[in-house]
Design a protein around this motif. Structure first.
Motif, PDB file in Angstrom:
ATOM      1  N   LEU A  58       0.768  -1.185  -0.095  1.00 29.75           N
ATOM      2  CA  LEU A  58      -0.007  -0.107  -0.007  1.00 29.75           C
ATOM      3  C   LEU A  58       0.732   1.165  -0.162  1.00 29.75           C
ATOM      4  N   VAL A  59       0.444   2.305  -0.717  1.00 30.05           N
ATOM      5  CA  VAL A  59       0.989   3.494  -0.658  1.00 30.05           C
ATOM      6  C   VAL A  59       0.621   4.404   0.623  1.00 30.05           C
ATOM      7  N   SER A  60       1.279   5.124   1.090  1.00 30.39           N
ATOM      8  CA  SER A  60       1.228   5.583   2.438  1.00 30.39           C
ATOM      9  C   SER A  60      -0.304   6.227   2.663  1.00 30.39           C
ATOM     10  N   ASP A  61      -0.809   6.114   3.990  1.00 29.64           N
ATOM     11  CA  ASP A  61      -2.091   6.436   4.080  1.00 29.64           C
ATOM     12  C   ASP A  61      -2.040   7.974   4.017  1.00 29.64           C
ATOM     13  N   GLU A  62      -1.095   8.765   4.421  1.00 30.96           N
ATOM     14  CA  GLU A  62      -0.974  10.082   4.197  1.00 30.96           C
ATOM     15  C   GLU A  62      -1.341  10.490   2.851  1.00 30.96           C
ATOM     16  N   ILE A  63      -0.633   9.844   1.892  1.00 30.36           N
ATOM     17  CA  ILE A  63      -0.826  10.182   0.402  1.00 30.36           C
ATOM     18  C   ILE A  63      -2.187   9.999   0.038  1.00 30.36           C
ATOM     19  N   VAL A  64      -2.935   8.795   0.052  1.00 32.49           N
ATOM     20  CA  VAL A  64      -4.022   8.525  -0.462  1.00 32.49           C
ATOM     21  C   VAL A  64      -5.242   9.291   0.426  1.00 32.49           C
ATOM     22  N   VAL A  65      -5.049   9.552   1.441  1.00 34.05           N
ATOM     23  CA  VAL A  65      -6.176  10.103   2.247  1.00 34.05           C
ATOM     24  C   VAL A  65      -6.036  11.662   1.880  1.00 34.05           C
ATOM     25  N   GLY A  66      -5.022  12.124   1.426  1.00 36.00           N
ATOM     26  CA  GLY A  66      -4.956  13.623   1.009  1.00 36.00           C
ATOM     27  C   GLY A  66      -5.484  13.655  -0.162  1.00 36.00           C
ATOM     28  N   ILE A  67      -5.210  12.751  -1.334  1.00 36.58           N
ATOM     29  CA  ILE A  67      -5.754  12.536  -2.598  1.00 36.58           C
ATOM     30  C   ILE A  67      -7.280  12.604  -2.486  1.00 36.58           C
ATOM     31  N   ILE A  68      -7.778  11.846  -1.775  1.00 34.84           N
ATOM     32  CA  ILE A  68      -9.427  11.756  -1.636  1.00 34.84           C
ATOM     33  C   ILE A  68      -9.740  12.901  -1.032  1.00 34.84           C
ATOM     34  N   ALA A  69      -9.442  13.369  -0.038  1.00 33.46           N
ATOM     35  CA  ALA A  69     -10.113  14.569   0.590  1.00 33.46           C
ATOM     36  C   ALA A  69     -10.038  15.690  -0.279  1.00 33.46           C
ATOM     37  N   GLU A  70      -9.075  15.939  -1.048  1.00 29.99           N
ATOM     38  CA  GLU A  70      -9.194  16.910  -2.023  1.00 29.99           C
ATOM     39  C   GLU A  70      -9.932  16.869  -3.294  1.00 29.99           C
ATOM     40  N   ARG A  71      -9.991  15.321  -3.649  1.00 27.80           N
ATOM     41  CA  ARG A  71     -10.672  15.158  -4.897  1.00 27.80           C
ATOM     42  C   ARG A  71     -12.431  15.104  -4.430  1.00 27.80           C
ATOM     43  N   ILE A  72     -12.906  14.861  -3.196  1.00 22.87           N
ATOM     44  CA  ILE A  72     -14.425  14.895  -2.888  1.00 22.87           C
ATOM     45  C   ILE A  72     -14.992  16.023  -2.618  1.00 22.87           C
ATOM     46  N   GLU A  73     -13.748  17.036  -2.712  1.00 18.93           N
ATOM     47  CA  GLU A  73     -14.320  18.366  -2.498  1.00 18.93           C
ATOM     48  C   GLU A  73     -14.983  19.107  -3.732  1.00 18.93           C
ATOM     49  N   ARG A  74     -14.443  18.673  -4.897  1.00 21.66           N
ATOM     50  CA  ARG A  74     -15.036  18.980  -6.363  1.00 21.66           C
ATOM     51  C   ARG A  74     -16.303  19.096  -6.565  1.00 21.66           C
ATOM     52  N   ASP A  75     -16.747  19.779  -7.393  1.00 18.36           N
ATOM     53  CA  ASP A  75     -18.104  19.904  -7.711  1.00 18.36           C
ATOM     54  C   ASP A  75     -18.719  18.803  -8.361  1.00 18.36           C
ATOM     55  N   ASP A  76     -17.953  17.959  -9.200  1.00 22.21           N
ATOM     56  CA  ASP A  76     -18.422  16.759  -9.741  1.00 22.21           C
ATOM     57  C   ASP A  76     -18.615  15.660  -8.764  1.00 22.21           C
ATOM     58  N   CYS A  77     -18.393  15.654  -7.493  1.00 25.60           N
ATOM     59  CA  CYS A  77     -18.557  14.902  -6.505  1.00 25.60           C
ATOM     60  C   CYS A  77     -19.881  15.213  -5.351  1.00 25.60           C
ATOM     61  N   ALA A  78     -20.235  16.332  -5.658  1.00 29.14           N
ATOM     62  CA  ALA A  78     -21.544  16.854  -4.955  1.00 29.14           C
ATOM     63  C   ALA A  78     -22.792  15.989  -4.907  1.00 29.14           C
ATOM     64  N   GLY A  79     -23.026  15.464  -6.124  1.00 26.81           N
ATOM     65  CA  GLY A  79     -24.289  14.331  -6.281  1.00 26.81           C
ATOM     66  C   GLY A  79     -23.911  13.177  -5.595  1.00 26.81           C
ATOM     67  N   GLY A  80     -22.556  12.615  -5.202  1.00 30.47           N
ATOM     68  CA  GLY A  80     -22.407  11.373  -4.855  1.00 30.47           C
ATOM     69  C   GLY A  80     -21.119  10.664  -5.570  1.00 30.47           C
ATOM     70  N   PHE A  81     -20.637   9.788  -5.099  1.00 34.42           N
ATOM     71  CA  PHE A  81     -19.592   9.387  -5.514  1.00 34.42           C
ATOM     72  C   PHE A  81     -19.072   7.893  -5.278  1.00 34.42           C
ATOM     73  N   LEU A  82     -18.507   6.980  -6.022  1.00 34.59           N
ATOM     74  CA  LEU A  82     -18.094   5.913  -5.804  1.00 34.59           C
ATOM     75  C   LEU A  82     -16.665   5.587  -5.498  1.00 34.59           C
ATOM     76  N   LEU A  83     -16.267   4.826  -4.527  1.00 33.62           N
ATOM     77  CA  LEU A  83     -14.807   4.833  -4.061  1.00 33.62           C
ATOM     78  C   LEU A  83     -14.531   3.454  -4.661  1.00 33.62           C
TER      79      LEU A  83
END
Ligand code: AP5
Length: 216
Positions: A58-83
């Motif tokens: 696994l890549v470090s938690d710090e990196i992947v959590v950071g990526i997801i935290a930033e990504r789910i803020e974007r407008d295209d995730c406002a209606g929902g998302f699939l991880l």
């Protein structure tokens, strides 16, 4: 709606996530795809991630959590998302819980895709992808209608992933057993876990996933 697709390497998470994105209008967030893109562009995150990915760790938690935290803020995730491929251990699941709680959002469903280990190895070793449009194919289960020509875009170049070699696949499966499988009781205890038969054909798995989403 917020949904997690959970399953071992080769279970069909990416295949189903693309279909869900198309038919249920939920943005697919694949940490594997995001990390591979970072590796290709040679970004600092990509350089840090590459060694772990090549080793099937696994890549470090710090990196992947950071990526997801930033990504789910974007407008295209406002209606929902699939991880797809996140979270992958209990620490990442807790980080996701905290992110969602902070935004007043909740996880609707976790879909476990259950597949026998022998089938996983065959699926991964047969996988290849169109270099132009990224449509996925498989030597055993989904060949292009005309050999060497992509059904979707007509491209004639394909590639296989660096981490789809036998040794790395063994390590990826071991990493799944040790670190990701404990997420099953974690989500079962929260009443959001559903299991589909990932051994079924691609269309049948899609039907089972759709049923879960309808009931969630
Ligand atoms: P990632 O890209 O997430 O890989 P993975 O979990 O190993 O999963 P795969 O992409 O191999 O399989 P899949 O379940 O998507 O199956 P697919 O649909 O392609 O991660 C790669 C690496 O990145 C990790 O090892 C790690 O290093 C790092 N990483 C990623 N996320 C991370 C995180 N959160 N934390 C830390 N590190 C992280 O299907 C496989 C094949 O089978 C295809 O050819 C397909 O056509 C075929 N197929 C699919 N469904 C069926 C079916 N029902 N019947 C027959 N064939 C099928």
């Amino acid at each position: 709606m917020i949904v997690i697709l959970l399953g071992p390497p080769g279970a069909g998470k990416g295949t189903q996530a693309k279909r869900v994105q198309q038919h249920h209008n939920l943005m697919q967030l694949s940490t594997g795809d995001m990390l591979r893109e970072a590796c290709e562009t040679g970004s600092p995150i990509g350089r840090q991630a590459r060694a772990a990915m090549d080793a099937g760790e696994l890549v470090s938690d710090e990196i992947v959590v950071g990526i997801i935290a930033e990504r789910i803020e974007r407008d295209d995730c406002a209606g929902g998302f699939l991880l797809d491929g996140f979270p992958r251990n209990v620490a990442q699941a807790r980080a996701l819980d905290a992110m969602l709680a902070e935004k007043g959002r909740k996880l609707d469903a976790v879909v476990e895709m259950r597949v026998d280990e022998e089938a996983l190895v065959k699926r991964i070793s047969g996988r290849f992808t169109c270099a132009t449009c990224k449509e996925g194919y498989n030597d055993y289960y989904k060949r292009p209608k005309m050999d060497g020509i992509c059904d979707v875009c007509g491209g004639n170049e394909f590639f296989r992933r660096d981490d789809d070699n036998e040794e790395t696949v063994r390590n990826r499966l071991e990493t799944y057993r040790a670190q990701t499988k404990p997420l099953l009781p974690y989500y079962e205890a929260r009443g959001v876990l559903h299991t589909v038969d990932g051994m079924a054909g691609i269309d049948e798995v899609e039907r089972q996933v759709a049923e879960v989403l309808k009931a969630a």
